[in-house]
Design a protein around this motif. Structure first.
Motif, mmCIF file in Angstrom:
data_model
loop_
_atom_site.group_PDB
_atom_site.id
_atom_site.type_symbol
_atom_site.label_atom_id
_atom_site.label_comp_id
_atom_site.label_asym_id
_atom_site.label_seq_id
_atom_site.Cartn_x
_atom_site.Cartn_y
_atom_site.Cartn_z
ATOM 1 N N LYS A 10 6.185 10.941 -12.808
ATOM 2 C CA LYS A 10 4.848 11.463 -13.200
ATOM 3 C C LYS A 10 3.802 10.574 -12.124
ATOM 4 C CE LYS A 10 5.234 13.100 -17.538
ATOM 5 N NZ LYS A 10 4.826 12.914 -19.282
ATOM 6 N N ASN A 11 2.457 10.808 -11.775
ATOM 7 C CA ASN A 11 1.727 10.023 -11.035
ATOM 8 C C ASN A 11 0.974 9.101 -11.981
ATOM 9 O OD1 ASN A 11 -0.299 11.736 -12.147
ATOM 10 N ND2 ASN A 11 -0.502 12.868 -9.949
ATOM 11 N N ASP A 12 0.016 8.563 -11.526
ATOM 12 C CA ASP A 12 -0.797 7.520 -12.486
ATOM 13 C C ASP A 12 -1.750 8.488 -13.419
ATOM 14 O OD1 ASP A 12 0.240 5.180 -11.362
ATOM 15 O OD2 ASP A 12 -1.384 5.063 -9.738
ATOM 16 N N ASN A 68 0.919 -1.283 0.093
ATOM 17 C CA ASN A 68 0.026 0.105 -0.003
ATOM 18 C C ASN A 68 0.778 1.416 0.044
ATOM 19 O OD1 ASN A 68 -2.361 1.626 -0.140
ATOM 20 N ND2 ASN A 68 -2.478 1.632 2.244
ATOM 21 N N VAL A 69 1.759 1.093 -0.973
ATOM 22 C CA VAL A 69 2.624 2.570 -1.148
ATOM 23 C C VAL A 69 2.524 3.171 -2.416
ATOM 24 C CG1 VAL A 69 4.376 1.424 0.563
ATOM 25 C CG2 VAL A 69 4.617 0.849 -1.907
ATOM 26 N N GLY A 70 3.158 4.303 -2.700
ATOM 27 C CA GLY A 70 2.824 5.013 -4.009
ATOM 28 C C GLY A 70 4.026 4.612 -5.065
ATOM 29 N N LEU A 71 5.164 4.018 -4.876
ATOM 30 C CA LEU A 71 5.957 3.720 -5.581
ATOM 31 C C LEU A 71 7.029 2.307 -5.129
ATOM 32 C CD1 LEU A 71 7.416 4.534 -8.237
ATOM 33 C CD2 LEU A 71 8.857 5.991 -7.106
ATOM 34 N N THR A 72 7.136 1.430 -5.948
ATOM 35 C CA THR A 72 8.178 0.402 -5.362
ATOM 36 C C THR A 72 9.157 0.190 -6.620
ATOM 37 O OG1 THR A 72 6.488 -1.108 -6.642
ATOM 38 C CG2 THR A 72 6.196 -1.008 -4.358
ATOM 39 N N PHE A 73 10.222 -0.400 -5.967
ATOM 40 C CA PHE A 73 11.393 -0.548 -6.817
ATOM 41 C C PHE A 73 11.844 -2.049 -6.554
ATOM 42 C CE2 PHE A 73 11.931 3.973 -6.498
ATOM 43 C CZ PHE A 73 12.024 4.389 -7.817
ATOM 44 N N GLN A 74 12.480 -2.885 -7.679
ATOM 45 C CA GLN A 74 13.269 -4.142 -7.270
ATOM 46 C C GLN A 74 14.421 -4.013 -8.354
ATOM 47 O OE1 GLN A 74 12.431 -6.691 -5.767
ATOM 48 N NE2 GLN A 74 13.894 -7.907 -6.852
ATOM 49 N N ASN A 75 15.465 -4.545 -7.758
ATOM 50 C CA ASN A 75 16.761 -4.664 -8.632
ATOM 51 C C ASN A 75 16.671 -5.674 -9.606
ATOM 52 O OD1 ASN A 75 16.676 -5.789 -5.772
ATOM 53 N ND2 ASN A 75 18.509 -7.032 -6.312
ATOM 54 N N THR A 76 17.152 -5.547 -10.665
ATOM 55 C CA THR A 76 17.027 -6.452 -11.783
ATOM 56 C C THR A 76 17.722 -8.075 -11.292
ATOM 57 O OG1 THR A 76 18.979 -5.742 -12.725
ATOM 58 C CG2 THR A 76 17.097 -4.769 -13.482
ATOM 59 N N GLY A 77 18.772 -7.822 -10.558
ATOM 60 C CA GLY A 77 19.233 -9.194 -10.019
ATOM 61 C C GLY A 77 18.434 -9.923 -8.894
ATOM 62 N N SER A 114 6.395 17.636 -8.215
ATOM 63 C CA SER A 114 7.356 18.445 -7.874
ATOM 64 C C SER A 114 8.489 17.780 -6.869
ATOM 65 C CB SER A 114 6.994 19.533 -7.156
ATOM 66 O OG SER A 114 6.250 19.242 -5.875
ATOM 67 N N ASP A 115 9.598 18.371 -7.004
ATOM 68 C CA ASP A 115 10.907 17.801 -6.283
ATOM 69 C C ASP A 115 10.423 17.742 -4.769
ATOM 70 O OD1 ASP A 115 12.253 17.444 -8.331
ATOM 71 O OD2 ASP A 115 13.681 18.927 -8.238
ATOM 72 N N ASN A 116 9.847 18.538 -4.194
ATOM 73 C CA ASN A 116 9.311 18.513 -2.812
ATOM 74 C C ASN A 116 8.118 17.799 -2.262
ATOM 75 O OD1 ASN A 116 7.486 20.256 -3.696
ATOM 76 N ND2 ASN A 116 8.009 21.741 -2.443
ATOM 77 N N PHE A 117 7.544 17.026 -3.487
ATOM 78 C CA PHE A 117 6.243 16.043 -3.068
ATOM 79 C C PHE A 117 6.976 14.828 -2.610
ATOM 80 C CE2 PHE A 117 3.278 13.072 -4.093
ATOM 81 C CZ PHE A 117 1.879 13.740 -3.903
ATOM 82 N N SER A 118 6.098 14.357 -1.465
ATOM 83 C CA SER A 118 6.544 13.106 -0.761
ATOM 84 C C SER A 118 5.973 11.856 -1.221
ATOM 85 C CB SER A 118 6.538 13.278 0.680
ATOM 86 O OG SER A 118 7.487 14.321 1.569
ATOM 87 N N LEU A 119 6.615 10.790 -1.466
ATOM 88 C CA LEU A 119 5.905 9.397 -1.671
ATOM 89 C C LEU A 119 6.543 8.373 -0.644
ATOM 90 C CD1 LEU A 119 6.658 9.555 -5.512
ATOM 91 C CD2 LEU A 119 4.471 9.443 -4.450
ATOM 92 N N THR A 120 5.685 7.469 -0.550
ATOM 93 C CA THR A 120 6.129 6.184 0.262
ATOM 94 C C THR A 120 6.677 5.488 -0.639
ATOM 95 O OG1 THR A 120 3.715 5.318 0.082
ATOM 96 C CG2 THR A 120 4.243 6.513 2.295
ATOM 97 N N ILE A 121 7.722 4.718 -0.443
ATOM 98 C CA ILE A 121 8.506 3.811 -1.221
ATOM 99 C C ILE A 121 8.510 2.504 -0.615
ATOM 100 C CG2 ILE A 121 10.721 3.349 -2.740
ATOM 101 C CD1 ILE A 121 9.195 6.210 -3.202
ATOM 102 N N GLY A 122 8.122 1.342 -1.237
ATOM 103 C CA GLY A 122 8.286 0.249 -0.816
ATOM 104 C C GLY A 122 9.310 -0.646 -1.647
#
Length: 476
Positions: A409-411, A336-345, A417-425
């Motif tokens: 960009k959002n959905d 339930n976060v705004g953005l997720t990342f996964q390393n390719t490895g 903007s640079d100062n906008f906060s996001l939750t990152i999972g």
């Protein structure tokens, strides 16, 4: 004349008696000018795969009936099969099977550290074969210190192995490519800092054959052959390569990965030099004979793992990159976060069309990485993406490069903007490697990333299809 005959008879009897009484106690050395034969079987990067070991044992046992045999592994024995990785005593089945096959020696691979210090200690103590690695110091962890090198003598053939592991796991540290938090109490050196110490090792230990048993990758093995020409041959791992080549008069071998192949090196030695060498890469997928007792044990490990529960459905086959898109999107919903990342490895397998089994998710993500949440500004996220120098799968809006800048960009395709906060999972391996960009204390979830995916799929029955996605970003 009779006395002379009696004297000769008595002397013959005494000679025969003394010869028999000392049999087995007086070492019989092979003359230096006589040829010696040895067969070396090698594997690397099996990543927890067990099934083909029954074939390997059959092949090795047959060869032992004909000649002297040494069996070696070039590292990365763990991480990639949930039967091994999720066993109650993590990694236990792999060591148990290698013991039964009759391995003589293994170098340490980067993924040997994936389970943490305590489990590595247990697995090394369980091993009935030797471990070698010249550029690791287990420090005060209690993990048994591996030999820097080891000489194995069989039937008057002395073979010395020097072990080396890669240390490219973190830009500002000297550690292997594993979770940094799991090796923080160990000390590593670059292989270039230690290898010169062993330039005269063959002469020092009076070996017939001197082998670098490395987990460095084929390009580094090639560099060693060109710049450190001490070795009679190099047996390597890490790059998952199928290698049979000669560089600067040094043969280099690597047998792929995932226990698909077994390398067989037959060597005739004379005066401590290779007189002849023949190589055979055995394709285990087409080999049919196997050791039935060992196969029965492997089957038991597979059956007891209980990994064939159906947890979802894939509408079509997914490549690894498409699995990356699927993975990050499911995690974003689960966490339930705004953005997720996964390393390719961190994506280790593709996904087949049809029922999704629990074992498939654990195979895709075998590392037991924790799930963490950070709150970051868009500016902080951009700094991470620029500074990491690597690419990531992601889910949540769109990330694009425009000149020297990154646009997020959002959905609704609105620029943030640079100062906008996001939750990152993300999995906790990423902030451990790139800790200079993740300075806050995260929110820790109670599940690993694989467990989160499994739980989400169990509770959401929609079919999976991510073949039209292209959510990958790397700053160039």
């Amino acid at each position: 004349m009779k006395l002379l005959r009696l004297y000769l008879v008595i002397n013959f009897i005494l000679f025969f008696f003394l010869s028999c009484s000392n049999k087995g106690n007086i070492p019989v050395s092979t003359p230096q000018n006589k040829s010696k034969e040895i067969t070396i079987f090698h594997i690397n990067d099996q990543h927890g795969k067990l099934d083909n070991f029954s074939k390997i044992k059959y092949i090795i046992d047959k060869e032992k009936e004909q000649t002297t045999v040494i069996v070696v592994c070039a590292g990365d024995i763990f991480s990639g099969n949930p039967v091994v990785d999720n066993y109650e005593e993590k990694g236990f089945p792999m060591i148990a099977i290698m013991n039964k096959v009759g391995f003589d020696i293994s170098t340490i691979g980067n993924h040997e550290f994936d389970y943490g210090e305590t489990i590595l200690k247990d697995r090394i103590l369980q091993s009935q074969f030797d471990w070698v690695c010249a550029n690791v110091d287990m420090n005060t962890t209690g993990i048994p210190e591996p030999n820097e090198y080891k000489t194995i003598t069989k039937n008057d053939v002395k073979v010395t192995f020097l072990g080396l592991v890669e240390t490219n796991g973190k830009k500002d540290a000297i550690i292997p490519s594993t979770h940094p938090w799991r090796v923080q109490n160990l000390i590593f050196q670059k292989y270039t800092s230690v290898i010169n110490k062993y330039s005269q090792l063959k002469e020092t230990v009076d070996a017939d054959l001197y082998i670098a048993l490395t987990h460095l990758g084929v390009s580094t093995d090639t560099y060693i052959a060109n710049n450190y020409p001490y070795f009679d041959l190099i047996i390597g791992g890490h790059s998952h390569s199928i290698t049979n080549t000669i560089v600067n008069n040094t043969p280099i071998f690597q047998a792929g990965s995932n226990l698909n192949y077994l390398g067989k090196i037959k060597i005739i030695l004379k005066d401590k030099k290779i007189e002849s060498l023949t190589y055979n890469l055995i394709d285990l997928s087409t080999y049919t004979n196997f050791d039935s007792t060992l196969k029965s044990l492997i089957d038991t490990y597979n059956e007891d793992a209980n990994l064939d529960e159906v947890i979802g459905y894939a509408e079509t086959n997914h490549t690894r990159s498409q699995v990356g898109y699927f993975y990050t999107d499911i995690l974003r919903n689960k966490m339930n976060v705004g953005l997720t990342f996964q390393n390719t490895g961190g994506i280790r397998a593709s996904l087949n069309e049809g029922d999704i089994l629990k074992r498939e998710i654990y195979t895709i993500d075998p590392f037991n990485n924790g799930s963490v949440i950070y709150t970051m500004t868009v500016s902080e996220i951009k700094n991470f993406l620029k500074g990491s120098g690597t690419g990531f799968y992601y889910s949540g809006g769109t990330i694009e490069q425009q000149g020297n800048d990154i646009v997020i960009k959002n959905d609704n395709q609105e620029i943030l903007s640079d100062n906008f906060s996001l939750t990152i999972g993300l999995n906790d391996y990423i902030p451990a490697v790139y800790d200079s960009y993740f300075t806050q204390t995260p929110l820790y979830k109670t599940y690993t990333t694989a467990e989160g995916i499994i739980d989400y799929l169990k509770n959401n029955t929609s079919p999976i299809n991510y073949t039209s996605y292209n959510n990958y970003f790397k700053f160039e």
